[in-house]
Design an enzyme around this catalytic site. Structure first.
Site, PDB file in Angstrom:
ATOM      1  N   ASP A 149       0.919  -1.278   0.052  1.00 29.05           N
ATOM      2  CA  ASP A 149      -0.095   0.149  -0.066  1.00 29.05           C
ATOM      3  C   ASP A 149       1.010   1.361   0.151  1.00 29.05           C
ATOM      4  O   ASP A 149       1.597   1.506   0.901  1.00 29.05           O
ATOM      5  CB  ASP A 149      -0.800  -0.071   1.384  1.00 29.05           C
ATOM      6  CG  ASP A 149      -1.890  -1.061   1.180  1.00 29.05           C
ATOM      7  OD1 ASP A 149      -2.099  -2.010   0.713  1.00 29.05           O
ATOM      8  OD2 ASP A 149      -2.973  -0.830   1.781  1.00 29.05           O
ATOM      9  N   LYS A 216      -7.072   3.145  -3.325  1.00 27.88           N
ATOM     10  CA  LYS A 216      -7.154   3.397  -1.967  1.00 27.88           C
ATOM     11  C   LYS A 216      -7.475   4.690  -1.506  1.00 27.88           C
ATOM     12  O   LYS A 216      -6.942   5.656  -1.847  1.00 27.88           O
ATOM     13  CB  LYS A 216      -6.229   2.600  -1.183  1.00 27.88           C
ATOM     14  CG  LYS A 216      -6.500   2.753   0.349  1.00 27.88           C
ATOM     15  CD  LYS A 216      -5.315   1.777   1.038  1.00 27.88           C
ATOM     16  CE  LYS A 216      -5.359   1.898   2.404  1.00 27.88           C
ATOM     17  NZ  LYS A 216      -4.186   1.429   3.207  1.00 27.88           N
ATOM     18  N   LYS A 252     -10.404   0.047  -2.280  1.00 30.46           N
ATOM     19  CA  LYS A 252     -10.338   0.181  -1.072  1.00 30.46           C
ATOM     20  C   LYS A 252     -10.327   1.241  -0.185  1.00 30.46           C
ATOM     21  O   LYS A 252      -9.521   2.306  -0.120  1.00 30.46           O
ATOM     22  CB  LYS A 252      -8.796  -0.466  -0.842  1.00 30.46           C
ATOM     23  CG  LYS A 252      -8.782  -0.829   0.833  1.00 30.46           C
ATOM     24  CD  LYS A 252      -7.257  -1.408   1.198  1.00 30.46           C
ATOM     25  CE  LYS A 252      -6.968  -1.362   2.585  1.00 30.46           C
ATOM     26  NZ  LYS A 252      -5.487  -1.748   2.772  1.00 30.46           N
TER      27      LYS A 252
END
Length: 316
Positions: A149, A216, A252
């Site tokens: 991430d 995300k 996400k």
């Protein structure tokens, strides 16, 4: 594929034309649609399925300076068997940790099917030279991270230095494939710092064009974090991106999603916006530390008719 191919050779001016040429976002309309979707209700059987699906989509997260190997191992055990006395309760999707805890998590999760996600690239600020960010990524991948991430350079994006952001994402994507590894790349936009819905849309497209496997919303360290309207915009972006390129990208939302009721709102929004193809942990995740507890409490209430007290679940 023409849009992706064209992007690879574009400078800041070219990327600006491309990104600012996207249809503008109707903010009032987006807020209204998200609010309407948030009022949908689902019945008992569907709710049970939705709760289990939400459990399977959780990236169970601990990202604190006080994290210890013991805490990470305990979180991994909970992620594998959220309900120790109910083996039918599914495992979570991943355990998300800082890079120095990847080895501990990998060992604890061995053979479980639960993935290890690591935050990298000078998380959460992203304020570091590219060489440092790449070293951070490579170290996590070599330690066994299945997913990375990363955070984008919001300062560069807001200054219109789109090529720098694109090049950095592409470089981190390449680092995810170090020495034969193939970690998935989630690109964190930190939407709370992007100021406008149009910027969220542009950042989503820039990340996807640069190789993101997931986009995300947030680090969870900035307020506001995930919101339903912003997630709706990102779902529209991945839907439209697949229509144009043939490549599917996941979404996400992370930060601030704490209740099963909220999680179900997001699942309804996924289904109604991107479609059922995204109703799978491979394409949609929740970044959360406390959401799992409420999902477990609601599962238990649905099964027994009795709402358990807060002591029923562990406080992570």
């Amino acid at each position: 594929m023409c849009l992706v191919t064209a992007q690879l050779a574009l400078d800041d001016a070219g990327l600006r034309r491309l990104l600012h040429g996207l249809p503008p976002v109707d903010q009032v309309g987006a807020d209204a649609r998200a609010a309407k979707l948030g009022t949908r209700s689902i019945k008992t059987t569907a709710k049970a399925e939705a709760l289990d699906l939400a459990v399977r989509m959780v990236d169970l997260t601990t990202l604190e300076g006080a994290d210890t190997p013991g805490k990470v191992r305990a979180l991994c055990a909970k992620g594998i068997r959220p309900e120790p006395d109910q083996p039918e309760c599914p495992s979570v999707a991943a355990i998300c940790v800082y890079g120095d805890m990847v080895g501990t998590a990998k060992e604890a999760l061995a053979g479980s099917g639960v993935k290890v996600a690591a935050v990298a690239t000078a998380f959460p600020s992203g304020r570091a030279p590219l060489a440092v960010k790449l070293a951070d990524t490579v170290a996590a991948v070599e330690a066994g991270a299945d997913e990375i991430d990363m955070v984008i350079d919001r300062g560069a994006f807001l200054a219109g230095r789109y090529a720098a952001v694109a090049e950095e994402i592409a470089a981190v994507k390449a680092a995810c494939r170090t020495n034969g590894h193939d970690a998935h790349l989630k690109v964190i936009l930190e939407t709370g710092e992007l100021a406008t819905y149009d910027n969220v849309k542009r950042a989503s497209w820039l990340a996807m064009l640069s190789g993101a496997d997931f986009i995300k919303t947030s680090t969870g360290k900035v307020s506001p974090a995930a919101t339903l309207p912003v997630t709706l915009l990102m779902l529209e972006a991945v839907r439209d991106f697949r229509a144009q390129t043939g490549r599917q990208v996941g979404v996400k939302p992370a930060g601030g999603i704490r209740t099963a009721k909220d999680a179900i709102k997001y699942l309804v929004t996924v289904n109604e916006t991107a479609g059922p193809d995204w109703l799978d942990p491979d394409w949609f995740r929740f970044g959360a530390s406390s959401l799992l507890n409420d999902l477990l409490l609601q599962r238990r209430k649905l099964a027994t008719g009795v709402y358990s007290g807060p002591d029923y679940v562990t406080v992570d």
